[in-house]
Design an enzyme around this catalytic site. Structure first.
Site, PDB file in Angstrom:
ATOM      1  N   GLY A   1    -100.113  11.714  85.100  1.00  0.00           N
ATOM      2  CA  GLY A   1    -100.998  12.864  84.937  1.00  0.00           C
ATOM      3  C   GLY A   1    -101.373  13.171  83.494  1.00  0.00           C
TER       4      GLY A   1
ATOM      5  N   GLY B   1     -96.448  10.104  90.144  1.00  0.00           N
ATOM      6  CA  GLY B   1     -95.087   9.715  90.526  1.00  0.00           C
ATOM      7  C   GLY B   1     -94.976   8.272  90.978  1.00  0.00           C
TER       8      GLY B   1
HETATM    9  C1  3PG Z   1     -99.090  13.207  93.974  1.00  0.00           C
HETATM   10  O1  3PG Z   1    -100.067  13.903  93.695  1.00  0.00           O
HETATM   11  O2  3PG Z   1     -98.200  12.928  93.165  1.00  0.00           O
HETATM   12  C2  3PG Z   1     -99.042  12.611  95.353  1.00  0.00           C
HETATM   13  O3  3PG Z   1    -100.112  13.058  96.110  1.00  0.00           O
HETATM   14  C3  3PG Z   1     -97.725  12.900  96.024  1.00  0.00           C
HETATM   15  O4  3PG Z   1     -97.548  14.275  96.187  1.00  0.00           O
HETATM   16  P1  3PG Z   1     -96.075  14.888  96.248  1.00  0.00           P
HETATM   17  O5  3PG Z   1     -95.495  14.704  94.875  1.00  0.00           O
HETATM   18  O6  3PG Z   1     -96.229  16.320  96.670  1.00  0.00           O
HETATM   19  O7  3PG Z   1     -95.314  14.062  97.254  1.00  0.00           O
HETATM   20 MG    MG Z   2     -96.234  14.321  92.675  1.00  0.00          MG
END
Ligand code: 3PG
Ligand code: MG
Length: 409
Positions: free
Chosen positions: A356, A379
């Site tokens: 991100g 992630g």
């Molecule tokens: C993210 O944006 O990291 C994925 O869509 C996974 O979402 P989460 O971390 O809520 O499982």
């Molecule tokens: Mg996430």
């Protein structure tokens, strides 16, 4: 690269295709503030439409606690999704399983698209429940997974479902895996990893894996302070995980053993506080005053990493190198982002970035589209860099071995 089926391997004409997407996009006041994930999904939907499939898009959104919650409805995504596929109509099912979903799916004609309500409104999704996966499977003849950014979740629509229907990777999933494989599994060498971010403790596995894979590891961000401290450097009031010093020293030993050259900051931009436009000094890292903190890597370090980039053929980047959200501490991150873009555009470097903050930094530097590949994953990208098997990828690979016969043609 792991073997799995792609859209080229399945004949979906007039068939119902359950498409696992990641529409977990940032939304502010009901408006999508970054549509990247929707735009990157669109080619898969378009391809399925062109093949005459009935396309059933499913996704999670946010983290509702396994029950319906209007704050996490996917209904507001109908408009943006429709826009991303040239304004085609997208119908909506207010539940992702059961009679409501069946009714909306039954109304689809070949080449039409619907969106199912948030998968996480049912507990079975995150529990990877076989019953919930079966309820989803009733809606489709094929399963296509295009949600690389959710591939680190062993959830029903990602793991269990892939074994119940003939399964294939969508175009975005394919592109993500191709880029990551090119960067870490069979890369042109030398490979340089650029890793930043706040904490060593959250990236220990990543650092270990990366050290064992790459030729040069350059580290910035507050995590570099911890490594400097472990080497005996006083870092003043800088963010620093002093209790991680032993772990840091083990990383140095691993790097020596694996012949990975580590580049740590030699100079730094320091200030008394983290605030926009605050007074700063640029100093060698061994001269940090006790009442100041390191907030960015300095120009000498930027030049050193820049010249290592000039020699590298492949780059993997995760994590900003300074407190980039607060200028002027964005300087090193932006300068290196531009250098990477320039080398990539000149055909000298294959560059892959993800996470991100890294994606935000690239946007800030205005070079997002000038790298070889920018992942949509946060992630999942990190877990890939830890060398972990992602459940979503594993399920597609296993599905090739266990695909129900006869149905896939
Ligand atoms: C993210 O944006 O990291 C994925 O869509 C996974 O979402 P989460 O971390 O809520 O499982
Ligand atoms: Mg996430």
């Amino acid at each position: 690269m792991a073997r799995f089926q792609t859209l080229d391997d399945i004949d979906v004409r007039c068939k119902r295709v359950l498409l696992r997407a990641d529409l977990n996009v940032p939304v502010k006041d009901g408006v999508v503030s970054d549509a990247t994930r929707i735009e990157r999904l669109a080619p898969t939907i378009e391809a399925l439409i062109a093949k005459g499939a009935k396309v059933i898009v499913m996704s999670h959104f946010g983290r509702p606690q396994g029950r319906p919650d209007p704050d996490y409805s996917l209904r507001p995504l109908v408009g943006p999704l429709s826009q991303a596929i040239g304004g085609r109509n997208v119908s909506f099912a207010a539940d992702c399983v059961g009679d409501e979903a069946k009714r909306v799916v039954a109304a689809l004609r070949p080449g039409q698209v619907c969106l199912l309500e948030n998968l996480r409104f049912h507990k079975g999704e995150e529990e990877n429940s076989p019953d919930f996966a079966r309820a989803l499977a009733e809606l489709g003849d094929f399963y296509v997974d295009d949600a690389f950014s959710a591939a680190h979740r062993a959830h029903a629509s990602i793991a269990a479902l892939a074994h119940l229907l003939p399964a294939a990777a969508g175009k975005l999933m394919e592109a993500e895996l191709a880029a990551l494989t090119a960067a870490l599994e069979s890369p042109a060498r030398p490979v340089l990893a650029l890793v930043g971010g706040a904490k060593v403790s959250t990236k220990l596995d990543l650092l270990r894996f990366v050290i064992s894979k790459v030729d040069v590891l350059a580290i910035g961000g507050a995590m570099a302070n911890t490594l400097l401290f472990a080497e005996g450097t006083e870092v003043g009031r800088s963010l620093c995980e002093r209790d991680m010093a032993d772990n840091a020293r083990r990383l140095f030993a691993l790097a020596r053993e694996r012949n990975c050259r580590m580049i740590l900051p030699e100079d730094a931009v320091v200030a008394a506080r983290l605030a926009p436009g605050t007074e700063t000094r640029t100093i060698p890292v061994d001269a940090v005053p006790g009442d100041m903190m390191i907030l960015d890597i300095g120009p000498k370090t930027v030049a050193r990493i820049g010249s290592a980039l000039g020699e590298a053929r492949t780059l993997v980047w995760n994590g900003p190198l300074g407190a980039f959200e607060t200028p002027p501490f964005d300087r090193a991150t932006v300068a290196l982002a531009r250098k990477i873009a320039e080398l990539t555009q000149a055909g000298k470097l294959l560059s892959v970035a993800g996470g991100g903050d890294t994606v935000a930094a690239l946007a800030m530097a205005g070079v997002t589209d000038q790298l070889s590949y920018v992942s949509t994953a946060g992630g999942a990208f990190l877990e890939w860099l830890e060398g972990r098997e992602l459940p979503g990828v594993a399920a597609l690979t296993a599905a090739v071995r266990t695909a129900p016969k006869g149905n896939a043609a």
